[in-house]
Design a protein around this motif. Structure first.
Motif: not given
Length: 340
Positions: A117-127, A131-138, A165-168, A178-182
């Motif tokens: 529900x709360x999106x949980x985006x990383x504020x210091x990373x671009x869109x 989205x690429x972050x899970x692949x980076x972790x993998x 950035x998320x705040x924009x 959040x959906x794209x990242x998932x």
């Protein structure tokens, strides 16, 4: 629902989640009383009790109930975020109960994905980097993960927002990120925990439309938590209604409206316009010689979509099934009786 296999992708068997010191050991002893009063008297808090169901490939399975009903706790049991007090969860024949910590991490990274529900985006990373972050972790190479992130962003309608950035972004745009990242890891099962409940009504409707559009393309196996019965009806293939940690009924929206298991479910569905949920099949009566078969009704159409045709016709209208076979008729009399 469009399934490609009869084997369930997700299976929950007698799942329990009890909170409190010594609760798991208490449940492991089959001689102990598992009734709610007995558990409460020992200071245990029951999150989920006796949950059993299967989710088929390509199905949208809704978990719904009021706050405190156990739906989010059950979701966390299904994803391995909560260890099970008792029971079993299988994802593509992989046991979560017996999986090692490393295996659980691998399942959560590669087999399942979650939207909160709360999106949980990383504020210091671009869109794009969010989205690429899970692949980076993998451990996916940068060029490949960026290309995949761009593809998924285009899929959810955010092409051109990669450098923001998320705040924009607006709330709806943040949820699309959040959906794209998932989706970027191409999960076997997609879990969504009330993803649209924090959005304004118009944006929420827009995101529901977007969700249905994506599902028509991706055909994911989905477990979706909501407290909104209208949302459950609109999005789900089947709905599991929860209360006090128990799954008290599972069925299609039509099943719940026509055959509620108890007064609790009946209260949930009492304000739902039945004609928008129940299919023509519920009105079918034996064919009479005078039935009009020139343009038959479809058995799976909702009653609300055909009411005007039935009322305007001087003769009963024939009804056909998915294969084009005539299965009976609907008359003014049968419609009037049902609408009482």
């Amino acid at each position: 629902m469009n399934t490609t296999s009869t084997a369930p992708v997700l299976k929950a068997a007698d799942v329990w989640k009890i909170f409190g010191a010594g609760s798991d050991a208490y449940l492991r002893d089959n001689r102990n009383d598992r009734q709610a009063d007995a558990l409460a008297s020992r200071g245990f808090v029951t999150g989920v009790r006796e949950a059993s169901f299967e989710v088929q490939r390509g199905e949208i399975f809704m978990l719904m109930g009021l706050s405190g009903s156990g739906k989010s706790t059950l979701l966390r049991c299904l994803t391995g975020l909560h260890s099970l007090s008792s029971g079993e969860v299988m994802i593509d024949s992989q046991s979560l109960a017996s999986a090692s910590r490393r295996k659980l991490i691998d399942i959560r990274r590669r087999e399942i994905s979650m939207v909160f529900q709360n999106f949980a985006l990383l504020p210091h990373l671009t869109v794009l980097d969010n989205v690429a972050f899970p692949l980076r972790m993998n451990g996916v190479a940068r060029d490949k993960r960026i290309a995949e992130a761009r593809r998924v962003l285009e899929l959810v309608g955010l092409n051109g927002k990669q450098s923001f950035y998320p705040h924009e972004l607006s709330g709806g745009q943040q949820q699309r990120v959040g959906i794209a990242r998932s989706l970027v890891t191409d999960p076997t099962i997609w879990f969504l925990d009330e993803p649209f409940s924090a959005l304004d009504p118009l944006i929420r409707r827009e995101m529901q439309n977007e969700f249905l559009r994506l599902q028509s393309t991706l055909r994911k196996t989905i477990v979706f938590v909501t407290h909104d019965f209208d949302e459950a009806i609109r999005l789900g293939d089947r709905i599991a209604v929860m209360r006090d940690g128990c799954v008290i009924q599972i069925g299609t929206a039509e099943d719940l409206v026509l055959r509620p298991a108890n007064d609790y479910v009946r209260a949930f569905v009492q304000d739902i316009p039945r004609e928008e949920v129940v299919s023509v099949r519920a009105l079918v009566e034996p064919m009479s010689p005078g039935a009009d078969a020139t343009a038959p009704l479809n058995a799976d159409d909702k009653i609300g979509a055909v009411v005007s045709r039935v009322i305007a016709s001087d003769r009963p209208l024939a009804v056909r099934d998915d294969e084009g076979n005539l299965v009976g008729q609907v008359s003014r009399a049968s419609l009037a009786e049902w609408l009482k």
